[in-house]
Design a protein around this motif. Sequence first.
Motif, PDB file in Angstrom:
ATOM      1  N   HIS B  67      58.610  91.104  56.020  1.00 20.98           N
ATOM      2  CA  HIS B  67      58.564  91.670  57.372  1.00 20.98           C
ATOM      3  C   HIS B  67      59.971  91.828  57.941  1.00 20.98           C
ATOM      4  O   HIS B  67      60.831  90.982  57.723  1.00 20.98           O
ATOM      5  N   HIS B  68      60.165  92.929  58.644  1.00 22.00           N
ATOM      6  CA  HIS B  68      61.421  93.148  59.381  1.00 22.00           C
ATOM      7  C   HIS B  68      61.102  93.795  60.716  1.00 22.00           C
ATOM      8  O   HIS B  68      60.230  94.664  60.797  1.00 22.00           O
ATOM      9  N   VAL B  69      61.809  93.393  61.752  1.00 22.56           N
ATOM     10  CA  VAL B  69      61.659  94.053  63.054  1.00 22.56           C
ATOM     11  C   VAL B  69      63.011  94.559  63.558  1.00 22.56           C
ATOM     12  O   VAL B  69      63.177  95.746  63.807  1.00 22.56           O
ATOM     13  N   ALA B  70      63.979  93.665  63.719  1.00 21.95           N
ATOM     14  CA  ALA B  70      65.282  94.082  64.252  1.00 21.95           C
ATOM     15  C   ALA B  70      66.344  93.073  63.848  1.00 21.95           C
ATOM     16  O   ALA B  70      66.128  92.259  62.948  1.00 21.95           O
ATOM     17  N   PHE B  71      67.490  93.113  64.491  1.00 22.93           N
ATOM     18  CA  PHE B  71      68.673  92.368  64.044  1.00 22.93           C
ATOM     19  C   PHE B  71      68.769  90.964  64.654  1.00 22.93           C
ATOM     20  O   PHE B  71      69.144  90.008  63.981  1.00 22.93           O
ATOM     21  N   CYS B  77      60.764  86.237  65.595  1.00 21.35           N
ATOM     22  CA  CYS B  77      59.761  86.883  64.739  1.00 21.35           C
ATOM     23  C   CYS B  77      59.130  85.872  63.790  1.00 21.35           C
ATOM     24  O   CYS B  77      57.909  85.866  63.607  1.00 21.35           O
TER      25      CYS B  77
END
Lengths: 393, 306
Positions: B67-71, B77
């Motif tokens: 999973h990735h969303v942002a920095f 997360c």
Amino acid sequence: MKRVVTGNYAAAFAAMRARVNVVAAFPITPQTFIVEHISEFVNDGIMDCEFIRVESEHSAMSATVSASATGARAFTATASQGLALMHEILFTASGMRLPIVMPVVNRTLAAPIGIWAEMNDVMPERDAGWILAFVEDNQEVHDMVLQAYRIAEDNRVLLPMMVNLDAFILSHTVEPVDLMEPEDADRFLPSYKPEHAYLDPERPMGVGIFTPPEYIQEERYQTHAAMEGSKQVIKEVNDEFAKMFGRDYGGLVEEYRMDDAEVALLTLGTVTSTAREVVDNLRAEGKKVGLVKVRFLRPYPTDEIRSVASRVKAIGIYDRAISYGVGGPAYIEARSALYGHTDIPISNYLAGIGGRDVMLSDIEFMFNDLLKNAESGKVRKELVWINTRGVEQ
Amino acid sequence: MSIGIKDLPEENLFTAGHTACAGCGAAIVVRNIMKVLGENTVIYTPANCLLVFGATYPHIAWKVPYHHVAFENTAACATGMKRALNTLGKEDTTVVGFAGDGGTADIGMQALSAAAERNEDIIYVMYDNEAYMNTGIQRSGSTPYGAWTTTTPAGKVIKGKELFKKDVAQIILAHNVPYVATASVGYPQDMLKKVEKAKNMKGFRFLQIYSSCPTGWRHPTDITVEIANKAVESGMWTLFEAVDGRMEITHRPKERIPVQDYLKLQGRFRHMSEEQIRILQNWVDKKWDRDSRLEKALKMLDESTD
Ligand SMILES: Cc1ncc(C[n+]2csc(CCOP(=O)(O)OP(=O)(O)O)c2C)c(N)n1
Ligand SMILES: [Mg+2]
């Protein structure tokens, strides 16, 4: 069970009835009571969820997105500066097609800093891929939070949804609200079982992968198509809710005394209630005025607004926010929908900005102005600043 | 009994086919750590090199949910993932965030500190390559003194970074979390032991792992281990762990080598003047002295206070 509660309580209560699995939220006036009520529900043992007391709205939206991407029903709420801080992650929620529901208590976004009703917080998020609903009273807050999960989680939609309510006018004002019984809520809203995105070691999947130009444009098309498709789902859910609980909100828009109306005013949020009264008063004087409550800005009720325009001689749009250098955002939306479909005068009325009261006389002025436009067939003034010091209205 | 390198399974959960540069420390770290973490793991990565070289649609090197969303939101997360798994009857699944030094020491610090304070049941791995490599080698709070990066260039007047490396592990230690450790790609046995320990604990666990970057540090790919060894032997990198706050240095150099022996292997330090090297040596001496004193003070924390 009817009780006299605030809009914030109605929102928190509906989240409890929706049996959300995960809540991540951060306080901000005038949303704070939503977080506090959920804290009370959790600590009193009547709400069974993981409640993450995050350190910011950026983390609130991040944790909510990741909880939803993992496969849980997720909830948060915010306002104003908090929504602005979430901005970056709002796009992730829609891009991943996560059916998150978030009440937004519409409040001034600084500067000048203020805590009262204004829609300049949500308007910049129109392009974020969220369904945007606007409500008129506390019952509708409660009902829309529950309907929102049904709409957002529908396989034809899978988009996040904001339920917008005016600061203080709803958030802090008590009204009688029919609060749903758990069995009724469960009958209306089954549990969330995602097939498109979840994180389960038994079936590994990547959610949020770096993507080259070969694929992003199709994703954008699909999300747009889902937003268009949500129109049908919004209507279906509205009808089903009406059948089950007897409250019918009309779907994307609600028309009020529009049958033989010569002019129509489009409203968003609580101003609608004030406008209903003005319509009744003017009708009593024999003036043929009507009202259209715009319940959704995304998806935009293009067909409904075109149909309204085809039946009247002048149309006006109320706005509680300004897009500097153009006009009110709701006005921009309506004009864009009507371009090429009508020749009637269209005018924009800005009022109640920064939480200033919108009076019966203000709305009366709007209708009378519209009647003049209808008669002359011309727009007297495109952008009308109501009750603004130093500006002729 | 702790795990040894030869006990590791053949199978990779972070597989060959990823697109990291040759000699990438982060890729070696992640591949080996995943063997210890096992299949019942879900991964978060923020924006960094690993995001890009680990998966670019439609290819993915991860054999576990990813999973990735942002920095800036790794800790937030990972929290959301863990809490969601709890509600879905998967309390035993391990949630791990793999973030770079930029995503940790700088933009991710707020969410990280908050998750540590809440003692979220997650493992946070900071792979430290001492700069923003993904965006082309810019300085971070974790970049050491004197280092060349594209935002601390070796100019005519100012040569390299003028400020010192931020001590992230000590910051997290101050949050009183169950487990904090540093590790290094050059000490795999020590690293795997620490990962295994972290995996078998509950609550917030943090590892900061030295992960060399031949591309950004300007060194040949075949001396990754030698550089990592010299980082520890010079005192530039302290290997320690702290269980419930009891700090222990896990590898103590017999006699610290001059920092110059570490610097001269890497192009990023090539421009440094004698004066700059003296300043850095002074900083290392102080840091080593502080770490040793901290160990003495924290190792024997009274158990009756547990
Ligand atoms: C909010 C935000 N700002 C900036 C960036 C651009 N960006 C992506 S990765 C990165 C640097 C990552 O550095 P680090 O965390 O050290 O990981 P590395 O690339 O070294 O593996 C930056 C600045 C971004 N993606 N998001
Ligand atoms: Mg880095």
